[in-house]
Design an enzyme around this catalytic site. Structure first.
Site: not given
Ligand code: THU
Length: 136
Positions: A93, A90, A57, A46, A48, A59
């Site tokens: 994804c 999420c 994310c 991920n 941000e 995935e």
């Molecule tokens: N996140 C992912 O990368 N994958 C998931 O399956 C759940 C959430 C990330 C998004 C964000 O950067 C952090 O986790 C918190 O939501």
């Protein structure tokens, strides 16, 4: 490769890329590894952003990375994060996974707990590319 070995390799790769996660806002690091039908592995973490909504994310990062290299047929995706239970992808994804059809999805945690599911289970009754074929 036998299934157990494949999953172990996917977990190892996902944990490795998870260390590269850029998650200064949530402090929730996620790693994903994606196995193509011809045996290649693509990974993503991920990433941000100070403008929170732009965060990507793990995935989707892995899927977009594979597609950017010409891959569209996937056998399995594994996603890993730290926590007691396994991480749940999420909705965005899940929809992006669905775009590329049906494949296994392994939800894992860094201690090695793994739950097997698949795209159609994560996103039943989904809208997909085939819905756009019925144009009138
Ligand atoms: N996140 C992912 O990368 N994958 C998931 O399956 C759940 C959430 C990330 C998004 C964000 O950067 C952090 O986790 C918190 O939501």
């Amino acid at each position: 490769m036998e299934e157990k070995k494949t999953i172990e390799k996917l977990l190892e790769e996902a944990k490795k890329v998870r260390e590269k996660a850029y998650a200064p806002y949530s402090n929730f690091k996620v790693g994903a590894s994606l196995l193509t039908e011809d045996g290649k592995i693509f990974t993503g973490c991920n990433v941000e952003n100070a403008s929170y909504g732009l965060s990507l994310c793990a995935e989707r990062n892995a899927i977009f990375s594979a597609v950017s290299k010409g891959e569209r047929k996937f056998k399995a995706l594994l996603v890993v994060a730290q926590g007691e239970g396994t991480v749940a992808p999420c909705g965005a994804c899940r929809q992006v996974m669905r775009e590329f059809g049906e494949f296994d999805v392994y939800l894992a945690n860094t201690d090695g707990k793994i739950e097997k599911t698949k795209v159609s289970e994560l996103l039943p009754k989904a809208f997909g590319p085939e819905n756009l074929e019925e144009k009138y």
